[in-house]
Every structure is written in structure tokens, then in C-alpha cells.
Design an enzyme around this catalytic site. Structure first.
Site, PDB file in Angstrom:
ATOM      1  N   CYS A  61       0.933  -1.268  -0.108  1.00  0.00           N
ATOM      2  CA  CYS A  61       0.209   0.043   0.061  1.00  0.00           C
ATOM      3  C   CYS A  61       0.938   1.181   0.004  1.00  0.00           C
ATOM      4  O   CYS A  61       1.611   1.211   0.865  1.00  0.00           O
ATOM      5  CB  CYS A  61      -0.950  -0.030   1.248  1.00  0.00           C
ATOM      6  N   CYS A  65       0.548   4.837   6.811  1.00  0.00           N
ATOM      7  CA  CYS A  65       0.163   4.648   8.153  1.00  0.00           C
ATOM      8  C   CYS A  65       0.989   3.890   9.108  1.00  0.00           C
ATOM      9  O   CYS A  65       1.606   2.919   8.832  1.00  0.00           O
ATOM     10  CB  CYS A  65      -1.454   3.674   8.243  1.00  0.00           C
ATOM     11  N   CYS A  68       0.419   0.296  10.100  1.00  0.00           N
ATOM     12  CA  CYS A  68      -0.190  -0.695   9.528  1.00  0.00           C
ATOM     13  C   CYS A  68       1.106  -1.475   8.862  1.00  0.00           C
ATOM     14  O   CYS A  68       2.183  -1.171   8.073  1.00  0.00           O
ATOM     15  CB  CYS A  68      -0.729  -0.072   8.137  1.00  0.00           C
ATOM     16  N   CYS A 105     -16.444  -8.939   5.714  1.00  0.00           N
ATOM     17  CA  CYS A 105     -16.037  -7.552   5.603  1.00  0.00           C
ATOM     18  C   CYS A 105     -14.761  -7.788   4.641  1.00  0.00           C
ATOM     19  O   CYS A 105     -13.776  -8.678   5.073  1.00  0.00           O
ATOM     20  CB  CYS A 105     -15.349  -7.087   6.907  1.00  0.00           C
ATOM     21  N   CYS A 136     -19.591  -5.945   3.923  1.00  0.00           N
ATOM     22  CA  CYS A 136     -19.003  -4.689   4.300  1.00  0.00           C
ATOM     23  C   CYS A 136     -17.603  -4.584   3.475  1.00  0.00           C
ATOM     24  O   CYS A 136     -17.181  -5.557   3.223  1.00  0.00           O
ATOM     25  CB  CYS A 136     -18.557  -4.749   5.593  1.00  0.00           C
ATOM     26  N   CYS A 196     -19.300   2.290   8.748  1.00  0.00           N
ATOM     27  CA  CYS A 196     -18.405   1.757  10.071  1.00  0.00           C
ATOM     28  C   CYS A 196     -17.428   2.564   9.866  1.00  0.00           C
ATOM     29  O   CYS A 196     -16.437   2.781   9.275  1.00  0.00           O
ATOM     30  CB  CYS A 196     -18.048   0.385   9.658  1.00  0.00           C
ATOM     31  N   ARG A 268     -17.622  -2.179  18.252  1.00  0.00           N
ATOM     32  CA  ARG A 268     -17.102  -3.298  17.842  1.00  0.00           C
ATOM     33  C   ARG A 268     -15.646  -3.460  18.622  1.00  0.00           C
ATOM     34  O   ARG A 268     -14.835  -2.622  18.673  1.00  0.00           O
ATOM     35  CB  ARG A 268     -16.730  -3.593  16.301  1.00  0.00           C
TER      36      ARG A 268
END
Ligand code: SAM
Ligand code: DTB
Ligand code: SF4
Length: 327
Positions: A61, A65, A68, A105, A136, A196, A268
């Protein structure tokens, strides 16, 4: 409980920072009692929604972040994988349903999807919905037209986290802004997809950052339908590996404040359960958490196995929440 405007448990989007701070500072017993009271006014306290995650495109990616393992900038030893075939994803959804999940998801390590990639995801979404599962996706930033395309395919929820406060955001991610996140959330909401949106705790943020994140979420109008509260999963090679661990009591407090602020949202208990005791998870459910990720893997890191989750549900008298009708 009286749910009329102005009473505890009423749904409001006009919370002030001072109110959120005051909730956060309550004595623990008062906070958890209040959260459990709000929870009971809106939900069956013995039901928990179960979602299963699948990484449909892994690693490489371009975003930075700091938490991550999938960012191309950090050497975490993760094998990158191209976008999966829809048939293979639908098989995994079928298996998740057989194991007891009601929502599936799909996560992709993208900054934002290309339109061609979105068509493939749309095919996956339709297939997942056809199984009678809630669908999701979490694919990064979306344009309004992309959000509408996913809605047409039948997508029920889009996950897009704010992760932390606007003030702290730049310490964690430099390749996009808080406003970029808010813009995608607005596009998703406008397309008629349920939202979400939550965050990660334990990234070195201050208590004031956690309060500010909850304030931002609770002043969205309407609130997100689903609020994932992740505990940082520390992955070697990421800049946040070695961050000071968060006090578990503070984690439970944040769950409780989220429950009070957003009474109708599913809160969650998300990433990080692998390092939580059963007792801590029980406290989170008591504080109003009513959704979990279920299955041995999150996206790239581990999660408790399904047998131990079912055993924990059994010990606590918790039942999985039935699937809502699609649409
Ligand atoms: N790339 C898309 C994006 O960032 O919006 C979707 C996938 S991304 C992996 C989804 C969410 O996973 C992030 O927003 C973050 O909240 C969470 N996440 C990622 N790595 C994590 C970690 N190590 N610990 C806890 N949560 C994490
Ligand atoms: C969310 O808030 N947490 C999930 C989901 N939304 C996509 C992701 C957790 C990822 C944990 C790290 C990993 O497994 O890669
Ligand atoms: Fe990419 Fe999402 Fe990971 Fe950030 S959280 S590096 S955008 S996969």
C-alpha cells in the site's frame, strides 16, 4: 429508560468536548453502570454481532500509516498478494457463514480503488449478499460515484476509520488528511451505505486525543452505525512497534464512553483481542461492546480462534446476533 430528548440514552449529535471529557473522567463503576443502562435501552445485552474479515488485496500500500503492516514503506516481511478472484472470495464468505458469521468484511490495501478494481469488488459484494450475509468493504478513499457503484452492487456497510484525533493524525499518517477521511465518509453516507467508522487506541496518543476522536464520531449526524475500537496490534517493522501499551482499564473506558455517546451504534471490540484476557473482553461487553471480528485472522494478523470465542460466549451467556435483512 426515558429516551426523550435531553434524557440519558437519547440519541444526540450535539455532544460538547466538555461532556465527553466528563464522561471519560467518571468513576469506573459509574461509567460502566451508565454505559450498560444505555446499552440495555437499545440492545439485547446478551447478543453480540459477529463479522469475519478477509484481506482481498494484501500489502504494497502506498500510504504511510504508522501502525500498518501493509504499507510498502515498512519492512514487515508481509507477502504481497494481488486482488483475489471473486469466486475465491465468495467461497471464503460461504465458509465464514458456515462458521457462524453474519457479516463478511472485505479489506484491500489501497489508498483508493481504481474503477476497474471497483468493478471486481462489486462482483464480490453481490456474491456475498446473495449468500444472505451482510456485506462490508474497506478499500480506502472513495469518490461519490464509486460509493454509489458499491451501493448499487448491494453493499451494506463501508468501513473507513478516523483512527485518532485530528490533532494527532499527522503524527500517524502523512499521505492523506483528516478531511480526506471525512469526505469519503460523507460520500458513503450520501450513497445510502451504512457507515462503519472508529479508531485505534494505544498509538501513543493522549487521553485528550481519544476524547476528541469520540467527540468527532459522536457529532457526525447521523452517527456511524458501527464503531470499531481497535487496540493497536504491534507489528515488527512498523514505526509503532514498541509503543507503550495502553492501560486495559482505559480501553474499557473508551468503549463505555462510545456506548453512551452513540447509543444505537454497534460498538465493535475489534483488533487486539488476541492479547486481551477473557476477563477484559467480558468487561468490554459489560461496557457496551456488541460486535467482534470472528475468525482466526483479521487482515494480516491473528485473532482468537472460533472455538475459544464460542467458549467465551458460552461462559458469558452471549448469543451471536442474527443477520439483519439485506437492503
Ligand atoms: N486501506 C484502507 C484504509 O486504510 O482505509 C482499508 C484497510 S485498513 C487495513 C483498515 C483499518 O485497519 C485501518 O483504518 C486501521 O484502523 C486498521 N488497522 C490497520 N493496521 C492495524 C493495526 N496494526 N492495529 C490495529 N488496527 C489496524
Ligand atoms: C477495523 O477497524 N479493524 C479491522 C477492519 N476495520 C478492517 C482491521 C484490523 C487490522 C489489524 C491488522 C491486520 O490484521 O493487518
Ligand atoms: Fe494502506 Fe490502509 Fe494500511 Fe494505511 S491502513 S497503509 S491505507 S492498508
Amino acid at each position: 429508560m426515558d429516551l426523550s430528548p435531553g434524557r440519558p440514552g437519547a440519541v444526540r449529535s450535539d455532544w460538547t468536548i466538555a461532556e465527553v471529557q466528563a464522561l471519560h473522567a467518571l468513576p469506573f463503576a459509574d461509567l460502566v453502570f451508565r454505559a450498560q443502562s444505555v446499552h440495555r435501552a437499545h440492545f439485547d445485552p446478551n447478543q453480540v454481532q459477529v463479522s469475519t474479515l478477509l484481506s482481498i488485496k494484501t500489502g504494497a500500500c502506498p500510504e504511510d500509516c504508522a501502525y500498518c503492516p501493509q504499507s510498502i514503506r515498512y519492512d514487515t516481511g508481509l507477502e504481497r498478494e494481488a486482488l483475489m478472484e471473486p469466486g475465491a472470495v465468495i467461497e471464503r464468505a460461504r465458509a465464514a457463514k458456515a462458521a457462524g458469521a453474519t457479516r463478511f468484511c472485505m479489506g484491500a490495501a489501497w489508498r483508493s480503488p481504481k474503477d476497474r478494481e471497483l468493478e471486481t469488488v462489486a462482483e464480490m459484494v453481490s456474491g456475498v449478499c446473495a449468500l444472505g450475509l451482510e456485506s462490508c468493504a474497506t478499500l480506502g478513499m472513495l469518490s461519490p460515484a464509486q460509493a454509489r457503484r458499491l451501493k448499487d452492487a448491494g453493499l451494506d456497510y463501508y468501513n473507513h476509520n478516523l483512527d485518532t484525533s485530528e490533532e494527532f493524525y499527522g503524527e500517524i499518517i502523512t499521505t492523506r488528511s483528516y478531511q480526506d477521511r471525512l469526505d469519503t465518509l460523507a460520500a458513503v453516507r450520501d450513497a445510502g451505505i451504512r457507515v462503519c467508522c472508529g479508531g485505534i487506541l494505544g498509538m501513543g496518543e493522549l487521553p485528550a486525543d481519544r476524547v476528541a476522536l469520540l467527540h468527532t464520531l459522536a457529532t457526525l449526524d447521523p452517527h456511524p452505525e458501527s464503531v470499531p475500537v481497535n487496540q493497536l496490534v504491534q507489528v515488527a517493522g512498523t514505526p509503532l512497534a514498541g509503543a507503550a501499551p495502553l492501560d486495559p482499564i482505559e480501553f474499557v473506558r473508551i468503549i463505555a464512553v462510545a456506548r453512551i455517546l452513540m447509543p444505537r451504534a454497534h460498538v465493535r471490540l475489534s483488533a487486539g483481542r488476541g492479547s486481551m484476557s477473557d476477563e477484559m473482553q467480558a468487561l468490554c461487553f459489560l461496557a457496551g461492546a456488541n460486535s467482534i471480528f470472528y475468525g482466526e485472522k483479521l487482515l494480516t494478523t491473528g485473532n482468537p480462534d472460533t472455538a475459544s470465542d464460542m467458549a467465551l460466549f458460552g461462559r458469558l451467556g452471549i448469543r451471536p446476533e442474527p443477520a439483519a435483512a439485506n437492503g
